[in-house]
Design a protein around this motif. Structure first.
Motif, PDB file in Angstrom:
ATOM      1  N   LEU A   1     -13.131  10.549   3.563  1.00  0.00           N
ATOM      2  CA  LEU A   1     -13.317  11.196   4.837  1.00  0.00           C
ATOM      3  C   LEU A   1     -12.969  10.827   6.037  1.00  0.00           C
ATOM      4  CD1 LEU A   1     -17.011  12.024   3.966  1.00  0.00           C
ATOM      5  CD2 LEU A   1     -14.985  13.785   4.026  1.00  0.00           C
ATOM      6  N   PHE A   2     -12.888   9.300   6.137  1.00  0.00           N
ATOM      7  CA  PHE A   2     -12.667   8.709   7.415  1.00  0.00           C
ATOM      8  C   PHE A   2     -11.244   7.868   7.664  1.00  0.00           C
ATOM      9  CE2 PHE A   2     -17.129   9.087   6.977  1.00  0.00           C
ATOM     10  CZ  PHE A   2     -17.589   9.951   8.212  1.00  0.00           C
ATOM     11  N   TYR A   3     -10.772   7.627   6.328  1.00  0.00           N
ATOM     12  CA  TYR A   3      -9.563   6.620   6.299  1.00  0.00           C
ATOM     13  C   TYR A   3      -8.327   7.350   6.121  1.00  0.00           C
ATOM     14  CZ  TYR A   3     -12.830   3.044   7.568  1.00  0.00           C
ATOM     15  OH  TYR A   3     -13.924   2.533   8.246  1.00  0.00           O
ATOM     16  N   LYS A   4      -7.187   6.802   6.479  1.00  0.00           N
ATOM     17  CA  LYS A   4      -5.980   7.255   5.878  1.00  0.00           C
ATOM     18  C   LYS A   4      -5.646   6.523   4.599  1.00  0.00           C
ATOM     19  CE  LYS A   4      -0.897   7.778   6.578  1.00  0.00           C
ATOM     20  NZ  LYS A   4       0.220   7.540   7.656  1.00  0.00           N
ATOM     21  N   LEU A   5      -5.447   6.942   3.408  1.00  0.00           N
ATOM     22  CA  LEU A   5      -5.226   6.184   2.311  1.00  0.00           C
ATOM     23  C   LEU A   5      -3.878   5.526   2.423  1.00  0.00           C
ATOM     24  CD1 LEU A   5      -7.759   7.595  -0.259  1.00  0.00           C
ATOM     25  CD2 LEU A   5      -8.413   5.968   1.161  1.00  0.00           C
ATOM     26  N   PRO A   6      -3.627   4.252   1.933  1.00  0.00           N
ATOM     27  CA  PRO A   6      -2.353   3.798   2.023  1.00  0.00           C
ATOM     28  C   PRO A   6      -1.474   4.176   0.720  1.00  0.00           C
ATOM     29  CG  PRO A   6      -3.920   1.973   1.121  1.00  0.00           C
ATOM     30  CD  PRO A   6      -4.916   3.246   1.717  1.00  0.00           C
ATOM     31  N   ASP A   7      -0.418   3.670   0.869  1.00  0.00           N
ATOM     32  CA  ASP A   7       0.466   4.085  -0.337  1.00  0.00           C
ATOM     33  C   ASP A   7       0.142   3.128  -1.706  1.00  0.00           C
ATOM     34  OD1 ASP A   7       1.924   6.318   0.953  1.00  0.00           O
ATOM     35  OD2 ASP A   7       3.458   5.185   1.813  1.00  0.00           O
ATOM     36  N   PHE A   8      -0.183   1.980  -1.153  1.00  0.00           N
ATOM     37  CA  PHE A   8      -0.370   1.068  -2.206  1.00  0.00           C
ATOM     38  C   PHE A   8      -1.635   0.332  -1.889  1.00  0.00           C
ATOM     39  CE2 PHE A   8       4.432   1.135  -2.103  1.00  0.00           C
ATOM     40  CZ  PHE A   8       4.483   1.882  -3.429  1.00  0.00           C
ATOM     41  N   ILE A   9      -2.393  -0.492  -2.803  1.00  0.00           N
ATOM     42  CA  ILE A   9      -3.638  -1.262  -2.427  1.00  0.00           C
ATOM     43  C   ILE A   9      -3.272  -2.624  -2.506  1.00  0.00           C
ATOM     44  CG2 ILE A   9      -5.214   0.630  -2.517  1.00  0.00           C
ATOM     45  CD1 ILE A   9      -5.959  -0.696  -5.369  1.00  0.00           C
ATOM     46  N   GLY A  10      -2.281  -3.005  -3.429  1.00  0.00           N
ATOM     47  CA  GLY A  10      -2.061  -4.241  -4.061  1.00  0.00           C
ATOM     48  C   GLY A  10      -1.065  -4.942  -3.074  1.00  0.00           C
ATOM     49  N   LEU A  11      -1.477  -6.300  -3.022  1.00  0.00           N
ATOM     50  CA  LEU A  11      -0.362  -6.940  -1.719  1.00  0.00           C
ATOM     51  C   LEU A  11       0.996  -7.028  -2.553  1.00  0.00           C
ATOM     52  CD1 LEU A  11      -2.902  -9.754  -0.525  1.00  0.00           C
ATOM     53  CD2 LEU A  11      -1.574  -7.868   0.774  1.00  0.00           C
ATOM     54  N   PRO A  12       1.241  -7.358  -3.712  1.00  0.00           N
ATOM     55  CA  PRO A  12       2.562  -7.326  -4.137  1.00  0.00           C
ATOM     56  C   PRO A  12       3.296  -5.959  -3.664  1.00  0.00           C
ATOM     57  CG  PRO A  12       1.285  -8.359  -5.678  1.00  0.00           C
ATOM     58  CD  PRO A  12       0.401  -7.834  -4.656  1.00  0.00           C
ATOM     59  N   ASN A  13       2.735  -5.006  -3.873  1.00  0.00           N
ATOM     60  CA  ASN A  13       3.236  -3.896  -3.807  1.00  0.00           C
ATOM     61  C   ASN A  13       3.509  -3.378  -2.516  1.00  0.00           C
ATOM     62  OD1 ASN A  13       3.131  -3.347  -6.751  1.00  0.00           O
ATOM     63  ND2 ASN A  13       1.411  -2.035  -6.614  1.00  0.00           N
ATOM     64  N   ILE A  14       2.432  -3.772  -1.727  1.00  0.00           N
ATOM     65  CA  ILE A  14       2.511  -3.774  -0.070  1.00  0.00           C
ATOM     66  C   ILE A  14       3.700  -4.349   0.446  1.00  0.00           C
ATOM     67  CG2 ILE A  14       1.447  -3.933   1.990  1.00  0.00           C
ATOM     68  CD1 ILE A  14      -1.217  -3.245   0.683  1.00  0.00           C
ATOM     69  N   ILE A  15       3.685  -5.731  -0.023  1.00  0.00           N
ATOM     70  CA  ILE A  15       4.781  -6.486   0.730  1.00  0.00           C
ATOM     71  C   ILE A  15       6.263  -5.970   0.322  1.00  0.00           C
ATOM     72  CG2 ILE A  15       5.657  -8.872   0.572  1.00  0.00           C
ATOM     73  CD1 ILE A  15       2.653  -9.786   0.268  1.00  0.00           C
ATOM     74  N   LEU A  16       6.351  -5.544  -0.777  1.00  0.00           N
ATOM     75  CA  LEU A  16       7.774  -5.457  -1.587  1.00  0.00           C
ATOM     76  C   LEU A  16       8.119  -3.839  -1.236  1.00  0.00           C
ATOM     77  CD1 LEU A  16       7.938  -7.242  -4.681  1.00  0.00           C
ATOM     78  CD2 LEU A  16       9.240  -7.797  -2.517  1.00  0.00           C
ATOM     79  N   LYS A  17       6.870  -3.162  -0.629  1.00  0.00           N
ATOM     80  CA  LYS A  17       6.915  -1.640  -0.501  1.00  0.00           C
ATOM     81  C   LYS A  17       7.617  -0.748  -1.589  1.00  0.00           C
ATOM     82  CE  LYS A  17       7.953  -2.909   4.393  1.00  0.00           C
ATOM     83  NZ  LYS A  17       8.971  -2.946   5.639  1.00  0.00           N
ATOM     84  N   ARG A  18       7.033  -1.313  -2.696  1.00  0.00           N
ATOM     85  CA  ARG A  18       7.296  -0.319  -3.986  1.00  0.00           C
ATOM     86  C   ARG A  18       6.272  -0.923  -4.872  1.00  0.00           C
ATOM     87  NH1 ARG A  18      11.662  -4.531  -4.065  1.00  0.00           N
ATOM     88  NH2 ARG A  18      11.818  -5.716  -6.087  1.00  0.00           N
ATOM     89  N   ARG A  19       6.301   0.149  -6.097  1.00  0.00           N
ATOM     90  CA  ARG A  19       5.333  -0.163  -7.118  1.00  0.00           C
ATOM     91  C   ARG A  19       6.083  -1.388  -8.034  1.00  0.00           C
ATOM     92  NH1 ARG A  19       4.034   1.550 -12.067  1.00  0.00           N
ATOM     93  NH2 ARG A  19       1.863   2.131 -12.748  1.00  0.00           N
ATOM     94  N   VAL A  20       5.579  -2.766  -7.813  1.00  0.00           N
ATOM     95  CA  VAL A  20       6.089  -3.625  -8.957  1.00  0.00           C
ATOM     96  C   VAL A  20       5.088  -3.715  -9.848  1.00  0.00           C
ATOM     97  CG1 VAL A  20       7.567  -4.584  -7.026  1.00  0.00           C
ATOM     98  CG2 VAL A  20       5.375  -5.535  -7.488  1.00  0.00           C
ATOM     99  N   ALA A  21       3.694  -3.749  -9.587  1.00  0.00           N
ATOM    100  CA  ALA A  21       2.601  -3.718 -10.504  1.00  0.00           C
ATOM    101  C   ALA A  21       1.901  -2.424 -10.545  1.00  0.00           C
ATOM    102  CB  ALA A  21       1.700  -4.834 -10.160  1.00  0.00           C
ATOM    103  N   PRO A  22       1.485  -2.161 -11.880  1.00  0.00           N
ATOM    104  CA  PRO A  22       0.618  -0.744 -11.779  1.00  0.00           C
ATOM    105  C   PRO A  22      -0.668  -1.038 -11.026  1.00  0.00           C
ATOM    106  CG  PRO A  22       0.815  -1.946 -14.099  1.00  0.00           C
ATOM    107  CD  PRO A  22       1.638  -2.661 -13.087  1.00  0.00           C
ATOM    108  N   GLU A  23      -1.240   0.285 -10.514  1.00  0.00           N
ATOM    109  CA  GLU A  23      -2.404   0.216  -9.800  1.00  0.00           C
ATOM    110  C   GLU A  23      -3.095   1.096 -10.461  1.00  0.00           C
ATOM    111  OE1 GLU A  23      -0.773  -1.277  -5.294  1.00  0.00           O
ATOM    112  OE2 GLU A  23      -1.783   0.711  -5.591  1.00  0.00           O
ATOM    113  N   LEU A  24      -4.595   0.732 -10.769  1.00  0.00           N
ATOM    114  CA  LEU A  24      -5.425   1.954 -11.137  1.00  0.00           C
ATOM    115  C   LEU A  24      -6.673   2.017 -10.476  1.00  0.00           C
ATOM    116  CD1 LEU A  24      -5.388   0.972 -15.091  1.00  0.00           C
ATOM    117  CD2 LEU A  24      -4.181   2.884 -13.777  1.00  0.00           C
ATOM    118  N   ILE A  25      -7.001   3.014  -9.718  1.00  0.00           N
ATOM    119  CA  ILE A  25      -8.054   3.155  -8.711  1.00  0.00           C
ATOM    120  C   ILE A  25      -9.213   4.140  -8.929  1.00  0.00           C
ATOM    121  CG2 ILE A  25      -8.322   3.370  -6.223  1.00  0.00           C
ATOM    122  CD1 ILE A  25      -5.434   2.875  -5.741  1.00  0.00           C
TER     123      ILE A  25
END
Length: 396
Positions: free
Chosen positions: A311-335
């Protein structure tokens, strides 16, 4: 060195909240004590308490996710007033903030009101999509120690007094035991592969993630009975870890019927020993990536916190730091609802059964490691702190 403009020792207040911040704060305290003679006060947890400091508040159990979990922290609100009184009465020469942006940005604003300079190590970076908040942080913090190049660039744009210091993991995330030695230390068979279940450092994370991890471990074990499992937690004094009795946690693991052990401490040795990490999103994902172990990044929060976030936040493209730093999905994320025993096990089979997929993660993590800067991060931050103290004293 600190200039000899006064006979008393300069006063430093160091503030950290969560487990990773507490660890980095403790390492920084060690470095500060090498470069000068200070009177150090602290807000911190298990690691900070072990240093030669005057502890104002124990923040071990401060961690909370979302507004509903944060309600549990309300009884600690009187501490906020105590800390404000400390600032007014003691007037530290500098306040060093380590991560924990919600509380530490409040503390930063209080310091600015009182004319107390601040150094922020691991500054707020989740505000990257909010220029106004970046600008507020940049203009409120006296000196920003950026640990990631992307953070440095954001604060440069906001015209902050910022330096790129790199990440302390480069110095500390180094295994000291061989995988065989680590296996023997925790009662595992060295010749059998190990999967580490890392459900997080908050009690709420353990409650949400551990059942899914254990369920996935059962599915994996049914297909590959040669696998063993380990659940690493921070080493603590006494019989409680993150609000849970260790004996109860061990009993929960024993009841699975799996070859599984609880391990305290030596997280980098455990990550290095493991074939795969089932890991909660957070700093631990960066630690595992730096060590070089493939992982599945998982995250679950309470139903009410999920509703709040949507409701209150814009959800990011990635949540895992490795993916955030490299700006792509290097490790799978299950949320959230995608993070189930079945989906975790399915991702594990993809990684474990495909050597190319497995090696790709390792190659990506090697690329990430190069972006964390050179060794000596804590020394650079300590030098920044000394510089700010000298400038502050010179103005008096």
């Amino acid at each position: 060195m600190v200039s000899e403009t006064r006979t008393r020792k300069p006063k430093i207040l160091i503030s950290s909240g969560e487990t990773s911040g507490d660890f980095y704060a403790a390492c920084l305290i060690d470095e500060l004590q090498k470069v000068g003679d200070f009177n150090i006060f602290a807000i911190g947890g298990i690691q900070t308490k072990r240093r030669n400091v005057k502890l104002l508040c124990d923040s071990t159990n401060w961690a909370a996710i979302g507004i509903f979990e944060a309600i549990k922290q309300v009884p600690r609100l009187p501490l906020v007033f105590m800390i404000r009184k400390f600032l007014m009465d003691e007037r530290p020469d500098v306040v060093v903030l380590v991560d924990y942006p919600g509380f530490n940005m409040w503390l930063t604003h209080q310091c600015k009101k009182f004319g107390i300079p601040t150094v922020f190590d691991f500054p707020p970076s989740k505000f990257a999509d909010s220029p106004d908040k970046v600008k507020d942080a940049a203009h409120s913090i006296s000196a920003v120690a950026a640990n990631f190049m992307c953070t440095y660039e954001n604060y440069v744009k906001a015209k902050a007094n910022v330096e790129f210091v790199g990440h302390p993991l480069v110095d500390v995330a180094v295994p000291h035991l061989t995988p065989e030695q680590t296996a023997l230390k925790y009662g595992l068979e060295p010749k059998r592969p190990v999967i580490a279940l890392c459900p997080g450092s908050r009690k709420s994370e353990l409650d949400e993630n551990l059942p899914a991890f254990l369920g996935a471990a059962k599915i994996i074990y049914e297909k590959y009975p040669e696998y063993q499992f380990i659940v690493p937690v921070i080493a603590t004094e006494g019989d409680v870890v993150f609000g849970i009795k260790k004996k109860d946690l061990r009993k929960k693991l024993e009841d699975t019927g799996l070859p599984i052990v609880l391990a305290e401490g030596r997280i980098y040795d455990i990550m290095n020993m493991a074939k795969l990490l089932l890991i909660c999103s957070g700093t631990a994902t960066l630690e595992g990536a730096f060590v070089g172990t493939p992982m599945i990044i998982c995250y679950r929060v309470s139903f009410f916190t999920e509703i709040q976030a949507r409701l209150f936040y814009k959800l990011p493209d990635f949540i895992g730091l490795p993916n955030i730093i490299l700006k792509r999905r290097v490790a799978p994320e299950l949320i959230q609802h995608n993070c189930t025993p079945k989906t975790i096990a399915e991702e594990a089979f993809i990684i474990l059964e495909n050597p190319d997929v497995y090696q790709k993660q390792k190659d990506d993590f090697a690329e990430l490691a190069k972006q964390l800067g050179e060794p000596g991060s804590n020394r650079k931050v300590a030098e920044m702190v000394v510089k700010v103290i000298n400038e502050h004293l010179a103005e008096k």
